[in-house]
Scaffold this active site. Structure first.
Site, PDB file in Angstrom:
ATOM      1  N   LYS A  22       0.831  -1.214   0.000  1.00  0.00           N
ATOM      2  CA  LYS A  22       0.000   0.000   0.000  1.00  0.00           C
ATOM      3  C   LYS A  22       0.865   1.264   0.000  1.00  0.00           C
ATOM      4  O   LYS A  22       0.661   2.167  -0.801  1.00  0.00           O
ATOM      5  CB  LYS A  22      -0.915  -0.003   1.226  1.00  0.00           C
ATOM      6  CG  LYS A  22      -1.508   1.350   1.542  1.00  0.00           C
ATOM      7  CD  LYS A  22      -2.155   1.344   2.912  1.00  0.00           C
ATOM      8  CE  LYS A  22      -2.426   2.702   3.476  1.00  0.00           C
ATOM      9  NZ  LYS A  22      -1.296   3.479   3.916  1.00  0.00           N
ATOM     10  N   CYS A 117      -4.638   8.430   8.978  1.00  0.00           N
ATOM     11  CA  CYS A 117      -4.875   7.943  10.342  1.00  0.00           C
ATOM     12  C   CYS A 117      -4.615   9.036  11.368  1.00  0.00           C
ATOM     13  O   CYS A 117      -3.665   9.805  11.244  1.00  0.00           O
ATOM     14  CB  CYS A 117      -3.956   6.758  10.643  1.00  0.00           C
ATOM     15  SG  CYS A 117      -4.403   5.296   9.716  1.00  0.00           S
ATOM     16  N   ARG A 122       1.030  15.311  12.856  1.00  0.00           N
ATOM     17  CA  ARG A 122       1.787  14.817  11.703  1.00  0.00           C
ATOM     18  C   ARG A 122       2.163  16.020  10.820  1.00  0.00           C
ATOM     19  O   ARG A 122       1.585  16.232   9.758  1.00  0.00           O
ATOM     20  CB  ARG A 122       0.965  13.781  10.923  1.00  0.00           C
ATOM     21  CG  ARG A 122       0.649  12.551  11.759  1.00  0.00           C
ATOM     22  CD  ARG A 122      -0.212  11.562  11.021  1.00  0.00           C
ATOM     23  NE  ARG A 122       0.557  10.623  10.224  1.00  0.00           N
ATOM     24  CZ  ARG A 122       0.008   9.686   9.446  1.00  0.00           C
ATOM     25  NH1 ARG A 122      -1.289   9.579   9.361  1.00  0.00           N
ATOM     26  NH2 ARG A 122       0.775   8.879   8.751  1.00  0.00           N
ATOM     27  N   PRO A 123       3.135  16.831  11.283  1.00  0.00           N
ATOM     28  CA  PRO A 123       3.481  18.039  10.540  1.00  0.00           C
ATOM     29  C   PRO A 123       4.108  17.711   9.186  1.00  0.00           C
ATOM     30  O   PRO A 123       4.554  16.580   8.967  1.00  0.00           O
ATOM     31  CB  PRO A 123       4.499  18.734  11.448  1.00  0.00           C
ATOM     32  CG  PRO A 123       5.044  17.671  12.327  1.00  0.00           C
ATOM     33  CD  PRO A 123       3.996  16.626  12.458  1.00  0.00           C
ATOM     34  N   ILE A 124       4.139  18.701   8.296  1.00  0.00           N
ATOM     35  CA  ILE A 124       4.788  18.474   6.989  1.00  0.00           C
ATOM     36  C   ILE A 124       5.900  19.504   6.763  1.00  0.00           C
ATOM     37  O   ILE A 124       6.224  19.847   5.646  1.00  0.00           O
ATOM     38  CB  ILE A 124       3.766  18.492   5.826  1.00  0.00           C
ATOM     39  CG1 ILE A 124       3.024  19.833   5.772  1.00  0.00           C
ATOM     40  CG2 ILE A 124       2.776  17.355   5.924  1.00  0.00           C
ATOM     41  CD1 ILE A 124       2.377  20.054   4.401  1.00  0.00           C
ATOM     42  N   ASP A 306       4.026   0.825  12.064  1.00  0.00           N
ATOM     43  CA  ASP A 306       2.748   0.306  11.575  1.00  0.00           C
ATOM     44  C   ASP A 306       2.421  -1.081  12.129  1.00  0.00           C
ATOM     45  O   ASP A 306       1.303  -1.564  11.966  1.00  0.00           O
ATOM     46  CB  ASP A 306       2.738   0.270  10.035  1.00  0.00           C
ATOM     47  CG  ASP A 306       2.560   1.652   9.445  1.00  0.00           C
ATOM     48  OD1 ASP A 306       2.498   2.621  10.218  1.00  0.00           O
ATOM     49  OD2 ASP A 306       2.486   1.774   8.207  1.00  0.00           O
ATOM     50  N   ARG A 398      -9.091   0.627   4.060  1.00  0.00           N
ATOM     51  CA  ARG A 398      -8.174   1.568   3.401  1.00  0.00           C
ATOM     52  C   ARG A 398      -6.885   0.873   3.003  1.00  0.00           C
ATOM     53  O   ARG A 398      -6.236   1.269   2.032  1.00  0.00           O
ATOM     54  CB  ARG A 398      -7.827   2.722   4.349  1.00  0.00           C
ATOM     55  CG  ARG A 398      -8.806   3.861   4.353  1.00  0.00           C
ATOM     56  CD  ARG A 398      -8.229   5.044   5.106  1.00  0.00           C
ATOM     57  NE  ARG A 398      -6.822   5.211   4.774  1.00  0.00           N
ATOM     58  CZ  ARG A 398      -5.854   5.491   5.642  1.00  0.00           C
ATOM     59  NH1 ARG A 398      -6.123   5.692   6.894  1.00  0.00           N
ATOM     60  NH2 ARG A 398      -4.601   5.601   5.242  1.00  0.00           N
TER      61      ARG A 398
HETATM   62  C1  UD1 Z   1       4.519   6.905   6.367  1.00  0.00           C
HETATM   63  C2  UD1 Z   1       3.545   5.773   6.178  1.00  0.00           C
HETATM   64  C3  UD1 Z   1       2.940   5.355   7.514  1.00  0.00           C
HETATM   65  C4  UD1 Z   1       4.039   5.056   8.513  1.00  0.00           C
HETATM   66  C5  UD1 Z   1       5.056   6.194   8.592  1.00  0.00           C
HETATM   67  C6  UD1 Z   1       6.277   5.864   9.433  1.00  0.00           C
HETATM   68  C7  UD1 Z   1       2.669   6.159   3.970  1.00  0.00           C
HETATM   69  C8  UD1 Z   1       1.504   6.574   3.154  1.00  0.00           C
HETATM   70  N1  UD1 Z   1       2.491   6.201   5.289  1.00  0.00           N
HETATM   71  O1  UD1 Z   1       3.777   8.009   6.890  1.00  0.00           O
HETATM   72  O2  UD1 Z   1       2.146   4.201   7.284  1.00  0.00           O
HETATM   73  O3  UD1 Z   1       3.447   4.898   9.800  1.00  0.00           O
HETATM   74  O4  UD1 Z   1       5.538   6.501   7.268  1.00  0.00           O
HETATM   75  O5  UD1 Z   1       6.908   4.722   8.944  1.00  0.00           O
HETATM   76  O6  UD1 Z   1       3.701   5.785   3.466  1.00  0.00           O
HETATM   77  N2  UD1 Z   1       7.448  14.393  10.669  1.00  0.00           N
HETATM   78  C9  UD1 Z   1       7.760  15.710  10.950  1.00  0.00           C
HETATM   79  N3  UD1 Z   1       7.783  16.587   9.907  1.00  0.00           N
HETATM   80  C10 UD1 Z   1       7.545  16.230   8.612  1.00  0.00           C
HETATM   81  C11 UD1 Z   1       7.232  14.881   8.348  1.00  0.00           C
HETATM   82  C12 UD1 Z   1       7.193  13.986   9.402  1.00  0.00           C
HETATM   83  O7  UD1 Z   1       7.996  16.086  12.090  1.00  0.00           O
HETATM   84  O8  UD1 Z   1       7.585  17.096   7.723  1.00  0.00           O
HETATM   85  C13 UD1 Z   1       7.399  13.404  11.778  1.00  0.00           C
HETATM   86  C14 UD1 Z   1       5.979  12.850  11.943  1.00  0.00           C
HETATM   87  O9  UD1 Z   1       5.205  13.656  12.789  1.00  0.00           O
HETATM   88  C15 UD1 Z   1       6.219  11.476  12.507  1.00  0.00           C
HETATM   89  C16 UD1 Z   1       7.590  11.079  11.913  1.00  0.00           C
HETATM   90  O10 UD1 Z   1       8.183  12.284  11.444  1.00  0.00           O
HETATM   91  O11 UD1 Z   1       6.347  11.553  13.902  1.00  0.00           O
HETATM   92  C17 UD1 Z   1       7.490  10.075  10.772  1.00  0.00           C
HETATM   93  O12 UD1 Z   1       6.648  10.594   9.759  1.00  0.00           O
HETATM   94  P1  UD1 Z   1       6.743  10.138   8.235  1.00  0.00           P
HETATM   95  O13 UD1 Z   1       7.874   9.168   8.073  1.00  0.00           O
HETATM   96  O14 UD1 Z   1       6.740  11.367   7.398  1.00  0.00           O
HETATM   97  O15 UD1 Z   1       5.408   9.373   8.069  1.00  0.00           O
HETATM   98  P2  UD1 Z   1       4.394   9.463   6.866  1.00  0.00           P
HETATM   99  O16 UD1 Z   1       5.136   9.641   5.585  1.00  0.00           O
HETATM  100  O17 UD1 Z   1       3.313  10.396   7.218  1.00  0.00           O
END
Ligand code: UD1
Length: 419
Positions: A22, A117, A122-124, A306, A398
Site C-alpha cells: 500500500k 490515520c 503529523r506536521p509536513i 505500523d 483503506r
Molecule cells: C509513512 C507511512 C505510515 C508510517 C510512517 C512511518 C505512507 C503513506 N504512510 O507516513 O504508514 O506509519 O511513514 O513509517 O507511506 N514528521 C515531521 N515533519 C515532517 C514529516 C514527518 O515532524 O515534515 C514526523 C511525523 O510527525 C512522525 C515522523 O516524522 O512523527 C514520521 O513521519 P513520516 O515518516 O513522514 O510518516 P508518513 O510519511 O506520514
C-alpha cells in the site's frame, strides 16, 4: 457501515498470499503525474486508498483505471495542473504526494492538508523545507490549503531534521526535473522509498542511493511511460506473521521479500516462534511457549511503527511483562482503550505502553480507531474467548485487501456484516 464479527480460538493454518505494498502504491501512483505518457502498474493492492488515488488522478485530468484485479494504467498526458479542488485529499495521508509531483511537472500544485490515520501530530515542515530549498514558494492558507509554486527548480542539498518517509518521497518527486543535483541527507530508508525511486528511474529519472540515508537525484529533461511492478506489502505480511504467533498457528506467507521482514522476524524469533525462509515465502510456526519482549519502533530497518499495534496485542496475550516504546508516531496508543475493553492490562502514555500480559482476552464490541489499530483488533478477536464485534472497519479497508477472506482461508471464523 460494515463490521466484522469474529469467533476466537482458532489456530491459523494454511497459506496466505501477500498483495502489493500500500505505502509504495500510494507513492508510485501519484508519481505517474510527472510523466506525460502511459504507465502500467502491476501488483497494485485492491484497497480503498488506491481507489481514492485513481479518483484524484481522474479529477486532475488523467485517464486512469484498473486493468484487472491487480494492475492499473495511468495516462497523465492530459493533466494540465495539479490543483485538487475537493476533499479527496482529506481521505488519506498520501494525497500530499500530488504536491511534489505537481511541483516537479508543472512548477505549481495545491491541495488541502492531508487526512489519514489520526495518530497524533503529523506536521509536513520537512516537505516544505525541501520544496523551498529547491526554489519553491510555499503558502498555507487559514483554510489549510497548501499552495506550492516555483519559477524554476534548482537542485539543492537538503538535510532532513527528522527521518520522514513522506518528505523523502515528496522531495524526490519534486527534484526529478530540477536543474542540477539534489542531495537528500538523513533520508528515510524504507522499502517503499527504494520502490518509488526504482519506478522513477524506470521512467527515466536519475536517482541513486535510495535505501541509504543519502539520496542523489540528477535532474533530467524528460520521463517516459513504463511498466512496473510494486513490491510486496511488508506491513500486511507482518500482520499475518504476528497473527500466526498470537493464535499459536503454523502458516506459509507467500509472495514476500523476506529481507524486508527482518525487523519482525528477529523479534518473533526472540519470542520463540519458528521461522523458516524460502525464496519469496516464509513459514511462521508456533512450537513452544512464547516469552514477552520489549519493543521500540524506529524508522527502517527498525521495528515498524505500523506493526506496533498488532505486536501490542500479541504481547498482551502472553503472561509476563513487556514495554512498547513508540519512537516514530506522536500518539499511537489510543486504540489501547479498545483493547482494555477486551481485558488487556496496559498502562500507556503517548509514547509508551507497559503491558501485563493475560491469556484471558474476552470478546466484546470494539471500534477500529485507525487502519493498523483495526488489524490489531482483528488479531485480538482471533485469540479472545467468545465473539468480538469490530465497528468502523472502513479504516481497515483503506489498507488491507480481502482481509476477511485471507483470514478465513487460514481457518479464522470471521465474517463481514453490513449494518
Ligand atoms: C509513512 C507511512 C505510515 C508510517 C510512517 C512511518 C505512507 C503513506 N504512510 O507516513 O504508514 O506509519 O511513514 O513509517 O507511506 N514528521 C515531521 N515533519 C515532517 C514529516 C514527518 O515532524 O515534515 C514526523 C511525523 O510527525 C512522525 C515522523 O516524522 O512523527 C514520521 O513521519 P513520516 O515518516 O513522514 O510518516 P508518513 O510519511 O506520514
Amino acid at each position: 457501515m460494515s463490521k466484522f464479527i469474529i469467533e476466537g480460538g482458532v489456530r491459523l493454518k494454511g497459506k496466505v498470499n501477500i498483495g502489493g505494498f500500500k505505502n509504495a502504491a500510494v507513492a508510485i501512483i501519484p508519481a505517474t503525474i510527472l510523466c506525460p505518457g502511459k504507465c502500467i502498474l502491476g501488483n497494485i493492492p485492491k484497497i480503498r486508498d488506491v481507489n481514492v488515488f485513481l479518483e484524484i488522478l481522474r479529477e486532475l485530468g488523467a485517464d486512469a483505471d484498473y486493468l484487472d484485479n491487480s494492475s492499473i494504467y495511468v495516462d497523465a498526458t492530459n493533466i494540465k495542473s495539479c490543483y485538487l479542488e475537493n476533499g479527496l485529499s482529506k481521505k488519506m495521508r498520501a494525497s500530499y504526494y500530488v504536491l511534489g509531483a505537481g511541483l516537479g511537472r508543472f512548477k505549481r500544485a495545491s491541495t488541502l492538508m492531508p487526512g489519514g490515520c489520526d495518530i497524533g501530530e503529523r506536521p509536513i515542515d520537512q516537505h516544505i523545507k525541501g520544496f523551498e530549498a529547491l526554489g519553491a514558494k510555499v503558502e498555507i492558507t487559514p483554510e489549510g490549503r497548501i499552495n506550492v509554486q516555483a519559477e524554476k527548480l534548482t537542485g539543492a542539498r537538503i538535510y532532513l531534521d527528522v527521518v520522514s518517509v513522506g518528505a523523502t518521497i515528496n522531495i524526490m518527486l519534486a527534484a526529478v526535473y530540477a536543474e542540477g543535483r539534489t542531495i537528500i541527507e538523513n533520508a528515510a530508508k524504507e522499502p517503499h522509498i527504494v520502490d518509488t525511486a526504482n519506478f522513477l528511474n524506470a521512467m527515466g529519472a536519475d536517482i541513486k542511493g535510495a535505501g541509504t540515508d543519502v539520496i542523489r537525484i540528477n535532474g533530467v529533461k524528460e520521463l517516459k511511460g513504463c511498466t512496473y511492478k510494486v513490491i510486496p506489502d511488508q506491513i500486511e505480511a507482518g500482520t499475518y506473521m504476528i497473527a500466526a504467533a498470537a493464535t499459536k498457528g503454523d502458516i506459509i506467507i507467500d509472495d514476500i521479500i523476506p529481507k524486508h521482514m527482518e525487523p519482525i522476524t528477529a523479534k518473533l524469533k526472540e519470542m520463540g516462534m519458528g521461522i523458516e525462509e524460502y525464496g519469496d515465502s516464509m513459514r511462521v510456526y508456533h512450537y513452544q511457549e512464547l516469552v514477552p519482549v520489549n519493543i521500540k519502533t524506529l524508522p527502517y530497518p527498525g521495528f515498524p511503527t505500523d506493526l506496533q499495534q498488532p505486536m501490542t496485542v500479541l504481547l498482551s496475550s502472553l503472561p509476563g511483562e513487556s514495554t512498547v516504546v513508540e519512537g516514530v508516531s506522536e500518539d499511537r496508543f489510543r486504540y489501547v482503550e479498545e483493547l482494555k475493553k477486551m481485558g488487556a492490562c496496559i498502562e500507556f502514555t503517548k509514547r509508551q505502553a507497559k503491558i501485563k500480559g493475560t491469556d484471558k482476552l474476552k470478546g466484546t464490541v470494539v471500534q477500529a480507531t485507525d487502519l493498523r489499530a483495526g488489524a490489531a483488533l482483528i488479531i485480538a478477536g482471533l485469540i479472545a474467548e467468545g465473539l468480538t464485534e469490530i465497528t468502523n472497519i472502513q479504516h481497515i479497508d483503506r489498507g488491507y485487501e480481502h482481509i476477511e477472506n485471507k483470514f478465513m482461508n487460514l481457518g479464522a471464523k470471521i465474517k463481514r456484516v453490513e449494518d
